[in-house]
Design a protein around this motif. Structure first.
Motif, PDB file in Angstrom:
ATOM      1  N   VAL A 168      -4.912  12.988  12.257  1.00  0.00           N
ATOM      2  CA  VAL A 168      -4.795  13.702  10.983  1.00  0.00           C
ATOM      3  C   VAL A 168      -4.876  12.677   9.856  1.00  0.00           C
ATOM      4  N   GLY A 169      -6.076  12.342   9.453  1.00  0.00           N
ATOM      5  CA  GLY A 169      -6.267  11.322   8.431  1.00  0.00           C
ATOM      6  C   GLY A 169      -5.855  11.807   7.056  1.00  0.00           C
ATOM      7  N   ARG A 170      -4.977  11.036   6.425  1.00  0.00           N
ATOM      8  CA  ARG A 170      -4.543  11.356   5.063  1.00  0.00           C
ATOM      9  C   ARG A 170      -4.025  10.089   4.410  1.00  0.00           C
ATOM     10  N   LEU A 171      -3.743  10.156   3.132  1.00  0.00           N
ATOM     11  CA  LEU A 171      -3.179   9.013   2.427  1.00  0.00           C
ATOM     12  C   LEU A 171      -1.683   9.203   2.285  1.00  0.00           C
ATOM     13  N   LEU A 172      -0.919   8.214   2.729  1.00  0.00           N
ATOM     14  CA  LEU A 172       0.517   8.179   2.537  1.00  0.00           C
ATOM     15  C   LEU A 172       0.856   6.849   1.873  1.00  0.00           C
ATOM     16  N   SER A 173       1.539   6.929   0.739  1.00  0.00           N
ATOM     17  CA  SER A 173       1.876   5.727  -0.030  1.00  0.00           C
ATOM     18  C   SER A 173       0.627   4.895  -0.344  1.00  0.00           C
ATOM     19  N   GLY A 174      -0.478   5.604  -0.592  1.00  0.00           N
ATOM     20  CA  GLY A 174      -1.702   4.947  -1.007  1.00  0.00           C
ATOM     21  C   GLY A 174      -2.519   4.335   0.105  1.00  0.00           C
ATOM     22  N   MET A 175      -2.112   4.510   1.368  1.00  0.00           N
ATOM     23  CA  MET A 175      -2.846   3.921   2.488  1.00  0.00           C
ATOM     24  C   MET A 175      -3.130   4.978   3.546  1.00  0.00           C
ATOM     25  N   ALA A 176      -4.179   4.734   4.339  1.00  0.00           N
ATOM     26  CA  ALA A 176      -4.570   5.698   5.364  1.00  0.00           C
ATOM     27  C   ALA A 176      -3.505   5.821   6.438  1.00  0.00           C
ATOM     28  N   SER A 177      -3.233   7.042   6.825  1.00  0.00           N
ATOM     29  CA  SER A 177      -2.346   7.325   7.952  1.00  0.00           C
ATOM     30  C   SER A 177      -3.085   8.276   8.874  1.00  0.00           C
ATOM     31  N   GLY A 178      -3.313   7.867  10.104  1.00  0.00           N
ATOM     32  CA  GLY A 178      -4.121   8.661  11.008  1.00  0.00           C
ATOM     33  C   GLY A 178      -5.597   8.429  10.764  1.00  0.00           C
TER      34      GLY A 178
ATOM     35  N   PRO B 203       3.456 -11.759  -1.665  1.00  0.00           N
ATOM     36  CA  PRO B 203       4.333 -12.411  -0.687  1.00  0.00           C
ATOM     37  C   PRO B 203       3.892 -12.119   0.740  1.00  0.00           C
ATOM     38  N   GLN B 204       4.362 -12.917   1.677  1.00  0.00           N
ATOM     39  CA  GLN B 204       4.054 -12.683   3.084  1.00  0.00           C
ATOM     40  C   GLN B 204       4.664 -11.367   3.533  1.00  0.00           C
ATOM     41  N   SER B 205       3.913 -10.609   4.315  1.00  0.00           N
ATOM     42  CA  SER B 205       4.421  -9.331   4.823  1.00  0.00           C
ATOM     43  C   SER B 205       5.529  -9.565   5.845  1.00  0.00           C
ATOM     44  N   PRO B 206       6.446  -8.608   5.997  1.00  0.00           N
ATOM     45  CA  PRO B 206       7.520  -8.757   6.985  1.00  0.00           C
ATOM     46  C   PRO B 206       6.984  -8.665   8.410  1.00  0.00           C
ATOM     47  N   LEU B 207       7.792  -9.119   9.370  1.00  0.00           N
ATOM     48  CA  LEU B 207       7.375  -9.113  10.770  1.00  0.00           C
ATOM     49  C   LEU B 207       7.490  -7.734  11.407  1.00  0.00           C
ATOM     50  N   LYS B 208       8.303  -6.862  10.829  1.00  0.00           N
ATOM     51  CA  LYS B 208       8.429  -5.505  11.365  1.00  0.00           C
ATOM     52  C   LYS B 208       8.560  -4.512  10.211  1.00  0.00           C
ATOM     53  N   ARG B 209       8.403  -3.234  10.533  1.00  0.00           N
ATOM     54  CA  ARG B 209       8.482  -2.192   9.508  1.00  0.00           C
ATOM     55  C   ARG B 209       9.801  -2.283   8.737  1.00  0.00           C
ATOM     56  N   GLN B 210       9.686  -2.058   7.439  1.00  0.00           N
ATOM     57  CA  GLN B 210      10.875  -1.991   6.597  1.00  0.00           C
ATOM     58  C   GLN B 210      11.256  -0.533   6.350  1.00  0.00           C
ATOM     59  N   PRO B 211      12.494  -0.282   5.927  1.00  0.00           N
ATOM     60  CA  PRO B 211      12.944   1.101   5.688  1.00  0.00           C
ATOM     61  C   PRO B 211      12.073   1.865   4.695  1.00  0.00           C
ATOM     62  N   ASN B 212      11.460   1.156   3.745  1.00  0.00           N
ATOM     63  CA  ASN B 212      10.605   1.831   2.760  1.00  0.00           C
ATOM     64  C   ASN B 212       9.163   1.985   3.240  1.00  0.00           C
ATOM     65  N   ASN B 213       8.922   1.697   4.522  1.00  0.00           N
ATOM     66  CA  ASN B 213       7.590   1.820   5.114  1.00  0.00           C
ATOM     67  C   ASN B 213       7.707   2.530   6.464  1.00  0.00           C
ATOM     68  N   PRO B 214       8.180   3.795   6.447  1.00  0.00           N
ATOM     69  CA  PRO B 214       8.457   4.492   7.709  1.00  0.00           C
ATOM     70  C   PRO B 214       7.189   4.986   8.394  1.00  0.00           C
ATOM     71  N   TRP B 215       7.288   5.189   9.717  1.00  0.00           N
ATOM     72  CA  TRP B 215       6.245   5.897  10.450  1.00  0.00           C
ATOM     73  C   TRP B 215       6.126   7.298   9.861  1.00  0.00           C
ATOM     74  N   PRO B 216       4.927   7.919   9.718  1.00  0.00           N
ATOM     75  CA  PRO B 216       3.633   7.456  10.211  1.00  0.00           C
ATOM     76  C   PRO B 216       2.792   6.701   9.179  1.00  0.00           C
ATOM     77  N   GLU B 217       3.427   6.104   8.170  1.00  0.00           N
ATOM     78  CA  GLU B 217       2.665   5.294   7.236  1.00  0.00           C
ATOM     79  C   GLU B 217       2.022   4.110   7.956  1.00  0.00           C
ATOM     80  N   TRP B 218       0.982   3.568   7.349  1.00  0.00           N
ATOM     81  CA  TRP B 218       0.368   2.348   7.872  1.00  0.00           C
ATOM     82  C   TRP B 218       1.412   1.234   7.847  1.00  0.00           C
ATOM     83  N   PRO B 219       1.650   0.547   8.975  1.00  0.00           N
ATOM     84  CA  PRO B 219       2.685  -0.495   9.019  1.00  0.00           C
ATOM     85  C   PRO B 219       2.285  -1.739   8.222  1.00  0.00           C
TER      86      PRO B 219
END
Length: 494
Positions: free
Chosen positions: A56-66, A326-342
């Protein structure tokens, strides 16, 4: 789904790659195909998740999800698990005209929204997609399928990148006579000249172009619409026109010393390299060589990575990649939940090669370029930088601020600007009278793809701005459906 308990029994596996120290000696693809049994196990990991977010391709938080082309992922994962390869290929082609491209260069937003990834590692969807279509070609299942009947309608597609090719392919399927115009000397646009050969072998691109030609599409190269053929002339020859020229206006860096020699736009560097490689195996020297140079790439995206890998293959002395973020974090942050692009740190092939060759990652974060200095011959010799920090202003927006005392000097004889694109070349849009949005893109509603000019449609990066190959394919398909409706009153295209 695949096997009922497959996602609990099998771990995620990705294909092995040729050792970086070996693959930098050539320009060929370096991903080693998986054997069939391992691929079946990976397909078996696709779980019965009820509502699959992967397709299900859509934009979440400005980025592709699915998946933006809505690939029927659970279906062909199940078919791979059961060994039904030809059936999987049919399902794959149902939504994606060019899975051999997306299976190689797509960042796989489908995997970022895979339900298995909620508590583990996602299914290796991208690799399975590539394996299906590669097997389809190897087995001879993919053959020309020209339409059985032709309409009396003629359509011109301007631009032969992924949007243009997808649009042309769909319109040809329903019997319209399609001509694709390309200003370069080869068909493929970004696919041919914007992506290095080791990432997408140009024989793979040409194979699909040849197939489309056999299906009845006419390709015209070395022809720029608006110059070699005017819009008025094109309008006389065709019933409809689709503009798929891409976002080709590169973002520049206006600092002191920008006029010095040795500072190039990334796309010029990549395009000339691929053209020389295809023309002569680099024997003609008609490219920008990084051999024995200290190279600095400004920009942290895919294009920057491609520049790093290309410079290494030239034999550069060193390579640095500068990024203001800045360098991206090593794992998902709380403000970047699934199913957003990690939004997590990834080590792409170029960085992997640089780290292996020079014993460190080439990326430098939170760095801004202040100026360039050159020698008496007007050639760049130094790049002066300063560290940055992101500070929230009174409106709640983060802006970069220089950190005093962090100035550094990087020796360089070649600088490659890979900072993205600001929009399309507007000269043709102005000639036609196409309205543009606030970002200078051709103004057309997503899904309708129609401009303010009668009979003129648009798709891909020319309409949406710099984006993914898979979004371009999506838009090309949508434009084809709308053009078919315009010409015929209705359409059977999806």
């Amino acid at each position: 789904m695949g096997k009922t308990t497959g996602f609990m029994e099998y771990q995620r596996e990705i294909p092995e790659e040729v050792n970086p120290l070996e693959r930098i000696k050539h320009w060929g693809e370096f991903v080693i195909p998986m054997d069939e049994e391992r691929l079946r196990e990976q397909g078996a990991r696709c779980m019965d998740c009820g509502t699959p977010f992967c397709h299900v391709g859509r934009l979440l938080s400005g980025m592709a999800s699915g998946c933006p082309v809505n690939n029927l992922i659970p279906e062909w994962n199940d078919q791979i698990y059961h060994g039904q390869w030809r059936e999987a290929l049919i399902r794959l082609h149902k939504t994606n005209n060019f899975p051999e491209f997306t299976g190689r260069v797509c960042p796989a937003p489908c995997e970022g929204s895979c339900t298995v990834g909620l508590s583990g590692s996602p299914v290796t969807i991208k690799n399975i997609e590539k394996a299906i279509v590669d097997r389809g070609f190897a087995e001879g299942w993919i053959v020309p399928e020209p339409p059985k009947t032709r309409t009396d309608k003629k359509v011109a597609v301007v631009g032969s990148g992924p949007a243009g090719l997808a649009c042309a392919a769909q319109l040809n399927k329903v019997g319209h006579t399609v001509t694709v115009y390309e200003r370069a000397d080869r068909i493929g646009g970004l696919l041919m000249y914007g992506i290095p050969n080791m990432k997408l072998d140009k024989k793979t691109v040409q194979r699909r172009v040849d197939l489309l030609t056999e299906e009845g599409i006419t390709f015209v190269t070395n022809t720029e619409i608006g110059k070699d053929i005017t819009y008025s002339e094109l309008k006389e020859m065709f019933d409809s026109i689709v503009l798929c020229g891409g976002a080709t206006k590169a973002r520049d860096l206006f600092v002191e010393g920008r006029e010095l020699g040795g500072i190039h736009q990334a796309m010029d560097f990549l395009t000339l390299n691929t053209k020389s490689l295809l023309d002569s195996g680099l024997a003609d020297w008609e490219y920008l060589s990084a051999k024995d140079k200290d190279v600095v790439v400004i920009g942290g995206g895919d294009t920057g990575t491609d520049c790093v890998a290309t410079a290494i293959r030239h034999g550069c002395r060193s390579v640095n990649q500068l990024e203001i973020m800045p360098q991206s974090p090593l794992k998902r942050q709380p403000n970047n939940p699934w199913p957003e692009w990690p939004k997590i740190l990834k080590v792409d092939y170029g960085q992997q090669e640089a780290a292996t060759l020079y014993a460190e990652d080439p990326r430098r974060y939170l760095v801004s370029t202040q100026r360039f200095l050159g020698n008496d011959q007007g050639e760049v010799q130094e790049l002066h930088t300063v560290e940055m920090k992101w500070v929230m202003d009174e409106q709640g927006r983060y802006t970069p601020v220089e950190v005093p005392g962090t100035e550094k000097v990087i020796p360089t004889q070649m600088v490659l600007l890979a900072m993205g694109f600001t929009g399309p070349d507007v000269s043709l849009l102005e000639q036609i009278g196409v309205e543009r949005d606030e970002r200078s893109n051709a103004n057309a509603e997503f899904g309708k793809q129609v401009t303010n000019v009668e009979g003129v449609f648009t798709a891909g990066d020319m309409r949406r701005g710099q984006s993914l190959v898979v979004w371009a394919i999506n838009e090309g398909r949508q434009a084809a459906r709308e053009v078919d409706c315009y010409l015929m009153g209705s359409s059977t295209l999806p």
